[in-house]
Design a protein around this motif. Structure first.
Motif, short mmCIF file in Angstrom:
data_model
loop_
_atom_site.label_atom_id
_atom_site.label_comp_id
_atom_site.label_asym_id
_atom_site.label_seq_id
_atom_site.Cartn_x
_atom_site.Cartn_y
_atom_site.Cartn_z
N ASP A 126 0.98 -1.13 -0.25
CA ASP A 126 -0.28 0.19 0.29
C ASP A 126 0.71 1.15 0.00
O ASP A 126 0.54 2.15 0.76
N GLY A 127 2.15 1.09 -0.87
CA GLY A 127 2.55 2.18 -0.99
C GLY A 127 3.85 2.96 0.18
O GLY A 127 3.76 4.05 0.63
N CYS A 128 3.54 1.90 1.33
CA CYS A 128 4.29 2.71 2.58
C CYS A 128 5.56 0.96 2.63
O CYS A 128 4.88 -0.54 2.35
N LEU A 129 6.70 1.32 4.18
CA LEU A 129 6.96 0.13 4.07
C LEU A 129 6.47 0.22 5.85
O LEU A 129 6.64 1.06 6.91
N TRP A 130 6.59 -1.14 6.40
CA TRP A 130 6.08 -1.63 7.08
C TRP A 130 7.02 -2.22 8.05
O TRP A 130 7.75 -3.09 7.49
N GLY A 131 6.94 -1.65 9.14
CA GLY A 131 7.78 -2.68 10.64
C GLY A 131 7.79 -1.86 11.40
O GLY A 131 8.02 -0.94 11.41
N ARG A 132 8.67 -2.45 12.68
CA ARG A 132 8.69 -1.75 13.57
C ARG A 132 10.02 -0.95 13.92
O ARG A 132 11.24 -0.72 12.71
N GLY A 133 9.82 0.39 14.08
CA GLY A 133 10.94 1.62 13.73
C GLY A 133 11.01 2.15 11.95
O GLY A 133 11.98 3.01 12.28
N ALA A 134 9.25 1.49 11.51
CA ALA A 134 9.13 2.40 10.32
C ALA A 134 9.54 3.91 9.89
O ALA A 134 10.22 4.42 9.87
N VAL A 135 9.04 4.45 11.75
CA VAL A 135 9.09 6.29 12.38
C VAL A 135 9.42 6.12 13.16
O VAL A 135 10.13 7.51 13.55
N ASP A 136 10.11 5.18 13.92
CA ASP A 136 10.79 5.67 15.12
C ASP A 136 11.96 4.11 15.51
O ASP A 136 11.56 3.48 16.12
N MET A 137 13.26 4.74 15.02
CA MET A 137 13.20 5.83 13.85
C MET A 137 14.20 5.30 12.91
O MET A 137 14.92 5.80 12.81
N LYS A 138 14.00 4.39 12.55
CA LYS A 138 15.05 3.98 11.09
C LYS A 138 14.48 4.63 9.52
O LYS A 138 15.70 4.28 8.98
N ASP A 139 13.31 4.75 10.06
CA ASP A 139 13.58 5.76 8.47
C ASP A 139 14.62 7.22 8.58
O ASP A 139 14.87 7.34 7.65
#
Length: 447
Positions: free
Chosen positions: A116-129
């Motif tokens: 769905d146009g996203c990368l899913w997973g623990r840390g995706a925004v906090d904060m491995k992005d």
């Protein structure tokens, strides 16, 4: 503590600002389980530290790995700028994540699935992005020989999710020389977008964060048989105190940063905002209302209870844990309110405490943020805000470093960004990652 310098290797792929590889880098990092349970029982951050070090060494840097406890490792590297005599900039991120229960997720939290146009997973925004953006941009700049205007220190840190004791705090206390000459820093939870309308997107830059008192509450009572009347029941006394605290609403306190944010929001919306009617104001903010609402007042959230060992035994002691957060300038008021609410029977002690931070929203670094955002998004406007939680900036502040939250992301208006932090189905838009890499690259040109 151990230190090592990995050997260099060949360069990988890349594009302008590293946007071609930022998704792959973030995906790789998500697939490294760095769950932090707060007690060294997790897998640790060593594998992530080695991955980061390898990616930096591939492009000619000399990263160092610092291990504060077995498996609890951080990676630090320094990039020489065009003018090394200028004060240096720190870019910091953490590689640990909070735990995740795979059964609750749509996609496995450590699989790094794209959907769905996203990368899913623990840390995706906090904060491995942000870790991935930083790696992608640095790798591209090193491959193409584009030095930043001044020295840049990179720090990929362990243990942020448990207060940073084995990450940022360890480096600041034991290896302060790593940050020699650093006067400013950027890190997590800032630079993300809030779409006002088709002509305006606000990008929230973190210039302040609440302080913390993680507390243990204890009540001693009289132990006895469960079948007998006991007017000195520790559980009863504690639960009544915790109930009072959990239901208490602390008064609104308008700090400089929050006042500035509300002024900017009022101008953006074209309507006056009433500080006495914050519910109406928050209703205009959609998903980020949860982040902004808790910066209006001190908070204290009961999070754990413990007592007893058998159903027919009244225990002699009961305990609770509370996550307390206070606004800059209001720590003394917060602690006084806590003691008044809890009452004399409750013994309060800190499990972990740290200060609040606040800096002004001005200067050349802020100008560089605004310029970089505007170049990639013509309807961008950077505004200051306060983070309701805390970051590793608290440790770096002890070195006199002025810290900002700037991990740029352009987000779709419908995404519940605040809900991604420590939530189920954490994910980051792929285009948001690429946008962030481009903005960060432009920012480094001007920093």
């Amino acid at each position: 503590m151990s230190e090592s310098k990995p050997a260099g290797a060949g360069a990988g792929k890349g594009g302008r600002g590293g946007e071609d590889e930022v998704v792959d880098l973030c995906r790789d990092l998500i697939r490294i389980d760095t769950s932090n349970y707060g007690d060294h029982s997790g897998p640790g951050e060593r594998a992530a530290a080695e991955y980061v070090a390898e990616k930096l060494a591939e492009v000619g840097l000399e990263p160092q790995i610092f291990e504060s406890h077995k498996g609890r490792a951080s990676t630090v590297a320094r990039i020489e700028g065009e003018d090394p005599s200028r004060p240096a900039l720190l870019i910091h991120g953490h590689t640990d994540v909070v735990p995740a229960n795979a059964a609750d997720w749509t996609h496995h939290p450590f699989a790094g699935e794209i959907a769905d146009g996203c990368l899913w997973g623990r840390g995706a925004v906090d904060m491995k992005d942000m870790d991935a953006m930083t790696l992608a941009v640095v790798r591209d700049r090193m491959r193409t020989g584009r030095k930043p205007p001044r020295d840049v220190v990179l720090a990929f840190l362990a243990d942020e999710e448990a207060g940073g004791v084995y990450g940022a705090r360890h480096l600041v206390d034991k290896h302060p020389g790593l940050f020699e000459g650093v006067t400013e820093a950027i890190g997590e939870v800032g630079g993300f977008s809030f779409t006002v309308n088709e002509n305006l997107r606000l990008y929230l830059i973190e210039t302040a964060q609440k302080g913390m008192h993680w507390m243990r509450l204890t009540v001693d009572g009289t132990a006895g048989h469960g079948s007998m009347t006991n007017k000195d029941n520790a559980i009863t006394e504690l639960c009544e105190a915790v109930g009072r605290l959990g239901r208490h609403e602390f008064p609104v306190r308008m700090t400089k940063t929050v006042r500035s944010f509300l002024d900017e929001l009022s101008d953006a919306l074209g309507t006056p905002l009433d500080p006495e009617d914050m519910e109406t104001t928050l209703a205009k903010l959609g998903g980020i209302a949860k982040m902004i609402g808790t910066t209006l007042r001190n908070t204290a959230a009961p999070t754990m209870l413990g007592a007893g060992y058998k159903v027919n035994v009244i225990p002699g002691q009961a305990t609770a844990h509370v996550d307390g957060r206070f606004l800059p300038g209001y720590e003394e008021e917060f602690l006084a309110d806590l003691d008044r609410i809890l009452g004399p029977r409750v013994r309060r002690e800190d499990v972990h405490a740290d200060k609040a931070l606040e800096t002004s929203f001005d200067g050349k670094l802020v100008d560089a943020m605004q310029s970089a955002l505007k170049a990639e998004d013509p309807i961008a406007r950077a505004v200051p805000y306060m983070l309701s939680g805390g970051t590793d900036a608290k440790s770096f502040d002890d070195l006199g470093i002025r810290c900002f939250g700037f991990a740029p992301l352009q987000l779709p208006p419908e995404l519940d960004f605040a809900g991604m932090f420590h939530g189920v189905d954490e994910r980051v838009p792929l285009e948001g990652l690429k946008f962030g890499a481009r903005v960060l690259d432009r920012f480094l040109d001007q920093c």
